[in-house]
Design a protein around this motif. Structure first.
Motif, short mmCIF file in Angstrom:
data_model
loop_
_atom_site.label_atom_id
_atom_site.label_comp_id
_atom_site.label_asym_id
_atom_site.label_seq_id
_atom_site.Cartn_x
_atom_site.Cartn_y
_atom_site.Cartn_z
N GLN A 186 -5.50 1.72 2.38
CA GLN A 186 -4.79 2.59 3.21
C GLN A 186 -4.98 2.52 4.38
O GLN A 186 -4.23 2.34 5.38
CB GLN A 186 -4.39 3.97 2.69
CG GLN A 186 -3.74 4.11 1.31
CD GLN A 186 -3.84 5.80 0.79
OE1 GLN A 186 -4.76 6.25 1.01
NE2 GLN A 186 -2.67 5.88 0.02
N ILE A 228 -8.16 9.28 2.04
CA ILE A 228 -7.42 8.00 2.00
C ILE A 228 -8.33 7.12 1.38
O ILE A 228 -9.42 6.86 1.48
CB ILE A 228 -6.67 7.63 3.54
CG1 ILE A 228 -7.67 7.25 4.40
CG2 ILE A 228 -5.72 8.78 3.89
CD1 ILE A 228 -7.25 6.57 5.64
N ILE A 232 -2.00 9.17 7.86
CA ILE A 232 -3.26 9.06 7.39
C ILE A 232 -3.90 10.21 8.22
O ILE A 232 -4.95 10.68 7.62
CB ILE A 232 -3.91 7.89 7.45
CG1 ILE A 232 -4.11 7.22 8.58
CG2 ILE A 232 -3.26 6.83 6.42
CD1 ILE A 232 -4.80 5.91 8.89
N VAL A 267 0.93 -1.14 0.12
CA VAL A 267 0.18 0.12 -0.04
C VAL A 267 1.01 1.20 0.07
O VAL A 267 1.78 1.39 0.93
CB VAL A 267 -0.89 0.07 1.24
CG1 VAL A 267 -1.72 1.35 1.11
CG2 VAL A 267 -1.99 -1.25 1.27
#
Length: 110
Positions: A50, A46, A82, A34
Motif C-alpha cells: 500500500q 498499512i 493511508i 493494491v
C-alpha cells in the motif's frame, strides 16, 4: 581527492537506491491491484505494498496544491487514505471544528 571519491560513491549509492525503489514501486503498482485501506477510529498500519502503490514519488506544491495541482484529486486521496489509516479518524476529526464535519457529512450522506 579522497573526499571527492567518497562523495561520488555516496552519490552513486544514493542514486542506485532511488532507482531500486522506483523499480520496486513500478512492479508493485503494475503487478497488483493494491486494496485501499479503510481508516478506522483508532490508528492502524498499512502494508508495504500500500505504501509503495499509494504514495507519490515526490511531494510537490503546484499552485497551492500538493502533488499535481488542483485538478488531480486522485493522488491526494490515495495519500490521504493511508495517512488517515495511520493516524485514525479520531485524531483527524480534531483538525476541524465540529460544524464543518457536520456540513461535510450532510453533503456526503444527505
Amino acid at each position: 581527492e579522497r573526499d571527492g571519491v567518497r562523495g561520488r560513491k555516496a552519490t552513486e549509492r544514493g542514486h542506485w537506491t532511488e532507482n531500486r525503489v522506483a523499480l520496486r514501486r513500478e512492479r508493485i503498482v503494475k503487478k497488483e491491484q493494491v486494496e485501499l485501506p479503510i481508516p478506522d477510529v483508532k490508528p492502524g498500519p498499512i502494508t508495504v505494498e500500500q505504501f509503495m502503490a499509494l504514495t507519490p514519488e515526490k511531494l510537490e506544491l503546484v499552485g497551492g496544491y500538493l502533488i499535481d495541482g488542483p485538478k488531480d484529486h486522485a493522488a491526494r486521496l490515495k495519500l490521504l487514505v493511508i495517512l488517515l489509516t495511520n493516524v485514525g479518524l479520531t485524531e483527524a476529526v480534531r483538525l476541524a471544528p465540529r460544524g464543518r464535519w457536520e456540513n461535510a457529512l450532510r453533503e456526503t450522506y444527505g
